[in-house]
Design a protein around this motif. Structure first.
Motif, PDB file in Angstrom:
ATOM      1  N   ASP A 252       2.082  -2.267  -8.278  1.00  0.00           N
ATOM      2  CA  ASP A 252       1.397  -1.096  -7.710  1.00  0.00           C
ATOM      3  C   ASP A 252       0.412  -0.425  -8.684  1.00  0.00           C
ATOM      4  O   ASP A 252      -0.527   0.238  -8.240  1.00  0.00           O
ATOM      5  CB  ASP A 252       2.449  -0.029  -7.331  1.00  0.00           C
TER       6      ASP A 252
ATOM      7  N   ARG B  61      -6.589  -1.579  -1.545  1.00  0.00           N
ATOM      8  CA  ARG B  61      -5.775  -0.685  -0.704  1.00  0.00           C
ATOM      9  C   ARG B  61      -6.179  -0.820   0.766  1.00  0.00           C
ATOM     10  O   ARG B  61      -5.324  -0.953   1.653  1.00  0.00           O
ATOM     11  CB  ARG B  61      -5.938   0.771  -1.174  1.00  0.00           C
TER      12      ARG B  61
ATOM     13  N   GLN C 245      -2.747   7.120  -4.965  1.00  0.00           N
ATOM     14  CA  GLN C 245      -2.762   6.074  -3.940  1.00  0.00           C
ATOM     15  C   GLN C 245      -2.683   4.727  -4.654  1.00  0.00           C
ATOM     16  O   GLN C 245      -3.474   4.476  -5.574  1.00  0.00           O
ATOM     17  CB  GLN C 245      -4.042   6.171  -3.105  1.00  0.00           C
ATOM     18  N   THR C 246      -1.759   3.878  -4.235  1.00  0.00           N
ATOM     19  CA  THR C 246      -1.613   2.578  -4.918  1.00  0.00           C
ATOM     20  C   THR C 246      -1.862   1.421  -3.955  1.00  0.00           C
ATOM     21  O   THR C 246      -1.762   1.615  -2.736  1.00  0.00           O
ATOM     22  CB  THR C 246      -0.174   2.429  -5.478  1.00  0.00           C
TER      23      THR C 246
ATOM     24  N   THR D 157      -9.833  -1.695  -6.672  1.00  0.00           N
ATOM     25  CA  THR D 157      -8.493  -1.272  -6.218  1.00  0.00           C
ATOM     26  C   THR D 157      -8.595  -0.496  -4.906  1.00  0.00           C
ATOM     27  O   THR D 157      -7.688  -0.575  -4.065  1.00  0.00           O
ATOM     28  CB  THR D 157      -7.769  -0.428  -7.291  1.00  0.00           C
TER      29      THR D 157
ATOM     30  N   ARG E 135       0.880  -1.145   0.000  1.00  0.00           N
ATOM     31  CA  ARG E 135       0.000   0.000   0.000  1.00  0.00           C
ATOM     32  C   ARG E 135       0.919   1.196   0.000  1.00  0.00           C
ATOM     33  O   ARG E 135       1.741   1.362   0.920  1.00  0.00           O
ATOM     34  CB  ARG E 135      -0.893   0.000   1.243  1.00  0.00           C
TER      35      ARG E 135
END
Ligand code: AAQ
Ligand code: ZN
Length: 374
Positions: A265, A350, A29-30, A346, A18
């Motif tokens: 990612d 996360r 944000q990945t 996704t 994260r």
């Protein structure tokens, strides 16, 4: 503003990460899913729709925008962000892949790739320096190097020669774009086909050139899914842990989950938008075709578990009608729904990594989207 390129890992769950990646147009944000906007638009949606469904970062395409309307025109009009009125991060692919999948009369030379426009047949040449210049003109936040995506089934010798060319081109791209020049990041691309030792060789060469992030190219090119998952698992460990990892052209829900589990990612895939236009919708109970007869008089929402505008507002009967009647609104509502599915997936990934629940989320999703299903 955080310095573009700053990549901060805030949680781990197995090999899954994260993290957040700072760009000149905001923080991503990945793990992140990137909707594809080939010609400066995510087909049938406007930037307001994209914001509303939670899009963080878009993909643009060097090949298409260079040919039409032209990267210099876009630069004169203030760059791609202003041109398409998207003020968030944009990643552009270098165009090499599109030349080989779209253009006619391609010729690969040590200096670059020559091709004929799929629009009017005019001749063009992409050198590493040229694709860097185009992406600088577009003002993309993340630029990709020029690479050769090795076709599935290429033999060991061809693959080995090709990765050497991709490395030489990557070096020339790096030299043509100094680190963080005008806040624009540059990612390298690892090739090497489906040969683990060539993947290791390509990764060693590419990751020594000082890129802001690294992509795995040369997958999702028609190979069986188990082969894709295997080469991803064997390649990711060769990518530095402290920089973003982007798996190009991937993928279906099961591929995104497998990619995250391996330590990827960033993802991009035309499936979400392309399938929307052919009526294949991704739902919480699996893939559904909107034209199915059972929807004819079904007044319930497409997916009761989805909070998107299409599911909150219209019935299955109406969505089916629009699709069969070939109404333009069908494209827009189906695309809003499918992108919401991928962006929500996704987002859940996360959150699961933050709480150590990624394995159970993957198990839950694998039951709905089996890794061995098309
Ligand atoms: C679908 N499978 C797949 N896609 C691949 C791509 C393109 C990724 N998508 C970029 C895009 C951008 C805008 C509009 C449409 C697409 C690749 N790109 C590069 N540079 N190198 C690859 O090896 C490579 C391999 C791929 N496999
Ligand atoms: Zn929906």
């Amino acid at each position: 503003m955080t310095t573009p390129g700053t990549f901060t890992i805030t949680a781990r769950d197995g090999a899954a990460r994260r993290a957040s990646l700072a760009t000149a147009h905001g923080v991503v944000q990945t793990p992140a899913f990137m909707p594809v906007g080939t010609q400066g638009t995510v087909k049938s949606l406007c930037p307001r729709d994209l914001r509303e469904i939670g899009t963080q970062i878009l993909l643009g395409n060097t090949y298409h925008l260079y040919l039409r309307p032209g990267d210099e025109l876009i630069a004169r009009l203030g760059g791609l962000h202003r041109f398409m009125a998207w003020d968030g991060p944009i990643l552009t692919d270098s165009g090499g892949f599109q030349v080989f999948s779209l253009a006619g009369l391609r010729r690969l030379t040590p200096d670059g790739v020559e091709f004929a426009s799929h629009i009017d047949g005019s001749r063009h040449f992409f050198s590493p320096e040229k694709v860097v210049s185009i992406q600088q003109n577009l003002g993309s936040d993340i630029m990709m190097v020029l690479d050769e995506c090795v076709p599935y089934g290429a033999d060991f010798d061809y693959t080995k020669k090709s990765l050497a060319l991709t490395t030489a081109w990557a070096q020339r791209c790096r030299e043509a774009h100094p680190p963080l020049h005008r806040g624009q990041l540059l990612f390298g691309i690892v090739q090497g086909g489906f040969y683990p030792e060539l993947r290791a060789e390509s990764a060693a060469q590419i990751t020594s050139l000082g890129f802001d992030g690294h992509a795995l190219g040369g997958v999702s090119v028609g190979e069986p899914r188990p082969e894709m998952h295997a080469i991803i698992h064997s390649s990711v460990p060769h990518l530095p842990d402290n920089k973003p990892r982007y798996l190009m052209g991937v993928g279906a829900p099961q591929d995104i989950l497998a990619g995250v589990a391996a330590g990827i990612d960033m993802f991009d895939c035309v499936l979400a938008t392309r399938n929307a236009r052919n009526g294949t919708l991704f739902t919480s109970t699996g893939k559904v075709n909107v034209k199915k007869a059972a929807f004819r008089d079904d007044d319930s929402p497409l997916d009761p578990a989805c909070s998107c505008y299409a599911c909150r507002t219209f019935s299955r009967a109406y969505l089916r009608h629009l699709y069969i009647a070939k109404e333009l609104l069908s494209y827009r509502l189906n695309t809003i729904h499918n992108l919401t599915f991928f962006l929500s997936l996704t987002k859940r990934i996360r959150e699961a990594i933050e709480t150590g629940g990624f394995a159970s989320l993957k198990a839950e999703m694998d039951a709905i989207y089996p890794p061995d299903a098309p």
